[in-house]
Write an enzyme that holds these catalytic residues in place. Structure first.
Site, PDB file in Angstrom:
ATOM      1  N   ASP A  82     102.324  45.613 -34.282  1.00 42.34           N
ATOM      2  CA  ASP A  82     102.914  46.254 -33.098  1.00 42.34           C
ATOM      3  C   ASP A  82     104.413  46.474 -33.305  1.00 42.34           C
ATOM      4  O   ASP A  82     104.965  47.527 -32.994  1.00 42.34           O
ATOM      5  CB  ASP A  82     102.615  45.462 -31.811  1.00 42.34           C
ATOM      6  CG  ASP A  82     102.794  43.963 -31.955  1.00 42.34           C
ATOM      7  OD1 ASP A  82     103.041  43.477 -33.081  1.00 42.34           O
ATOM      8  OD2 ASP A  82     102.686  43.257 -30.926  1.00 42.34           O
TER       9      ASP A  82
ATOM     10  N   ASP B   7      95.697  53.411 -40.943  1.00 43.24           N
ATOM     11  CA  ASP B   7      95.275  54.694 -40.374  1.00 43.24           C
ATOM     12  C   ASP B   7      96.206  55.065 -39.223  1.00 43.24           C
ATOM     13  O   ASP B   7      96.726  56.178 -39.149  1.00 43.24           O
ATOM     14  CB  ASP B   7      93.826  54.570 -39.870  1.00 43.24           C
ATOM     15  CG  ASP B   7      93.332  55.854 -39.231  1.00 43.24           C
ATOM     16  OD1 ASP B   7      93.568  56.930 -39.813  1.00 43.24           O
ATOM     17  OD2 ASP B   7      92.718  55.784 -38.146  1.00 43.24           O
TER      18      ASP B   7
ATOM     19  N   ASP C 241      99.541  58.134 -39.083  1.00 45.59           N
ATOM     20  CA  ASP C 241      99.664  59.250 -38.135  1.00 45.59           C
ATOM     21  C   ASP C 241     101.039  59.178 -37.481  1.00 45.59           C
ATOM     22  O   ASP C 241     101.717  60.190 -37.302  1.00 45.59           O
ATOM     23  CB  ASP C 241      98.587  59.176 -37.027  1.00 45.59           C
ATOM     24  CG  ASP C 241      97.329  59.965 -37.383  1.00 45.59           C
ATOM     25  OD1 ASP C 241      97.043  60.097 -38.591  1.00 45.59           O
ATOM     26  OD2 ASP C 241      96.641  60.440 -36.455  1.00 45.59           O
TER      27      ASP C 241
ATOM     28  N   TYR D 245      86.495  49.212 -40.559  1.00 45.25           N
ATOM     29  CA  TYR D 245      85.710  50.391 -40.891  1.00 45.25           C
ATOM     30  C   TYR D 245      84.339  50.031 -41.472  1.00 45.25           C
ATOM     31  O   TYR D 245      83.382  50.771 -41.310  1.00 45.25           O
ATOM     32  CB  TYR D 245      86.457  51.267 -41.907  1.00 45.25           C
ATOM     33  CG  TYR D 245      87.484  52.188 -41.298  1.00 45.25           C
ATOM     34  CD1 TYR D 245      88.559  51.677 -40.598  1.00 45.25           C
ATOM     35  CD2 TYR D 245      87.374  53.567 -41.436  1.00 45.25           C
ATOM     36  CE1 TYR D 245      89.514  52.518 -40.045  1.00 45.25           C
ATOM     37  CE2 TYR D 245      88.329  54.416 -40.895  1.00 45.25           C
ATOM     38  CZ  TYR D 245      89.387  53.892 -40.196  1.00 45.25           C
ATOM     39  OH  TYR D 245      90.324  54.721 -39.662  1.00 45.25           O
TER      40      TYR D 245
ATOM     41  N   LYS E 285      98.654  41.092 -38.156  1.00 42.83           N
ATOM     42  CA  LYS E 285      98.692  40.661 -36.749  1.00 42.83           C
ATOM     43  C   LYS E 285      98.327  39.176 -36.776  1.00 42.83           C
ATOM     44  O   LYS E 285      97.340  38.748 -36.172  1.00 42.83           O
ATOM     45  CB  LYS E 285      97.703  41.513 -35.937  1.00 42.83           C
ATOM     46  CG  LYS E 285      97.718  41.267 -34.442  1.00 42.83           C
ATOM     47  CD  LYS E 285      98.965  41.764 -33.730  1.00 42.83           C
ATOM     48  CE  LYS E 285      98.943  41.349 -32.266  1.00 42.83           C
ATOM     49  NZ  LYS E 285     100.233  41.612 -31.580  1.00 42.83           N
TER      50      LYS E 285
HETATM   51  C1  IPM Z   1      92.146  59.494 -42.225  1.00 44.84           C
HETATM   52  C2  IPM Z   1      91.166  59.923 -41.171  1.00 44.84           C
HETATM   53  C3  IPM Z   1      89.825  59.251 -41.446  1.00 44.84           C
HETATM   54  C4  IPM Z   1      90.032  57.742 -41.327  1.00 44.84           C
HETATM   55  C5  IPM Z   1      88.654  59.705 -40.546  1.00 44.84           C
HETATM   56  C6  IPM Z   1      88.422  61.195 -40.659  1.00 44.84           C
HETATM   57  C7  IPM Z   1      87.391  58.953 -40.837  1.00 44.84           C
HETATM   58  O1  IPM Z   1      91.652  59.622 -39.909  1.00 44.84           O
HETATM   59  O2  IPM Z   1      91.877  59.715 -43.417  1.00 44.84           O
HETATM   60  O3  IPM Z   1      93.201  58.950 -41.874  1.00 44.84           O
HETATM   61  O4  IPM Z   1      90.002  57.185 -40.229  1.00 44.84           O
HETATM   62  O5  IPM Z   1      90.222  57.119 -42.372  1.00 44.84           O
HETATM   63 MG    MG Z   2      93.655  58.950 -39.888  1.00 47.14          MG
END
Ligand code: IPM
Ligand code: MG
Length: 365
Positions: free
Chosen positions: A223, A247, A251, A141, A191
């Site tokens: 992975d 990140d 999700d 990032y 990794k």
């Molecule tokens: C999160 C989001 C952010 C990230 C985006 C909105 C920049 O996906 O907080 O997980 O990638 O950190």
């Molecule tokens: Mg995210």
């Protein structure tokens, strides 16, 4: 207690879920006799529209003056031009970086009432209760060089995955400390079969681990971790990983809870639970979901991730444990009573809107 909170609703469903969190804060303030001073600030796409920047100086000042920050979400198709100079996301990234919020805590649990909201089998979900600790101010990032350019042989782009020893040590220490307060199991995700930064990460994990002999330390390749997360999710206690892996994995992990809309997060600049240092630093709390442009404005977003982030704020920034427990219990009750937003309604078909979910949760406080 009197505290001041910088509230940054952002874009899309951000303001919608933040409204419900404020409702909950007001209910807590009344019941426990606290004065929550709320200062709103602009961030993200709407700040680009109004001020030409995703993070105006005014907002930075509001954040620095506050005792904690509650953040909604940023982004949307309007600002998605890949050639734009500024993006809404730069706003949240700049806040994280400038406040040194390197430790992002993302708790993942399964609510018995929501077992059927997840596409995974109920027996796989049984006993899931983990904390994903995502490094938040380093890695891909922020690493430099980070750019795009043209050459005679075509266009190029580069991002840099870079970590220093001290960045890795401090996040791993938080990981071990969290594990000590939980089931004493830490899974370090990397990794290392491919990446140098991961080989350093693993080497340091082993070294830091010597200071925590009670904690069982595992190393899992990212992975494989992605697979284990949906195959044996109950095996995990604390997972620690670099920024991008965290990140992606969170999700994925949100599917265990039934929806992205369920997961809260806390971004801290010090070890949680270390008294003294905690109160002087400003921490940020935000749901893990994004601005969800597809449902923005429809009033159907799930406010629970943001409301649970508010509970984390009360507990971690203000030491208001009873207040945080009360919010979490209210969420449990609302779910147990059958209240569902669309994202977690499953086949039942009947869903309440964002405001009703907020009213129900605030109402039982
Ligand atoms: C999160 C989001 C952010 C990230 C985006 C909105 C920049 O996906 O907080 O997980 O990638 O950190
Ligand atoms: Mg995210």
């Amino acid at each position: 207690m009197k505290v001041s909170i910088a509230v940054l609703p952002g874009d899309g469903i951000g303001p919608e879920v933040i409204n419900e969190s404020i409702k909950v804060l007001e209910a807590i303030g009344n019941r426990f006799n606290h004065d929550f001073g709320i200062e709103s600030g602009r961030v993200g796409g709407n700040a680009i529209d109004d001020c030409g920047t995703p993070l105006p100086q005014e907002t930075i000042d509001t954040c620095k003056d506050a005792d904690a920050i509650l953040f909604g979400a940023v982004g949307g198709p309007k600002w998605d031009d890949p050639n734009a100079d500024v993006r809404p996301e730069d706003g949240i990234l700049a806040i994280r970086k400038s406040l040194g919020l390197f430790a992002n805590l993302r708790p993942v649990k399964v609510y018995p009432a929501l077992i059927n909201a997840s596409p995974l089998k109920p027996e796989v979900l049984k006993g899931v209760d983990m904390m994903v600790l995502r490094e938040l101010t380093g890695g891909l990032y922020f690493g430099k060089p980070k750019k795009r350019w043209s050459t005679s042989r075509g266009r190029r782009g580069v991002d840099t995955l870079k970590y220093t020893e001290s960045e890795i040590v401090r996040i791993l220490k938080v990981g071990f400390e969290l594990a000590m307060e939980r089931r004493k199991k830490l899974t370090s995700v990397d990794k290392q079969n491919v990446l140098e930064s991961s080989r350093l990460w693993r080497e340091i994990a082993v070294e830091v681990g010597k200071e925590y002999p009670e904690v069982e330390l595992d190393h899992v390749l990212v992975d494989n971790a992605a697979m284990q997360l949906i195959r044996n999710p109950a095996d995990f206690d604390v997972i620690v990983s670099e920024n991008t892996f965290g990140d992606i994995l969170t999700d994925e992990a949100s599917v265990l809870s039934g929806s992205m809309g369920m997961l809260p997060s806390a971004s801290l600049s010090t070890l949680p639970g270390k008294s003294g240092s905690r109160s002087k630093k400003v921490s940020l709390y935000e749901p893990i979901h994004g601005s969800a442009p597809d449902i923005a404005g429809k009033g159907i977003a799930n406010p629970i991730g943001c409301i649970l982030s508010t509970a984390m704020m009360l507990r971690l920034s203000f030491g208001m444990n009873d207040e945080a427990d009360a919010i979490e219990k209210s969420v449990d009750v609302a779910l147990a009573e059958g209240y569902r937003t669309t994202d977690i309604a499953g086949d039942s078909g009947s869903a309440v809107n964002t405001t009703t979910m907020g009213d129900v949760i605030a109402g039982s406080l």
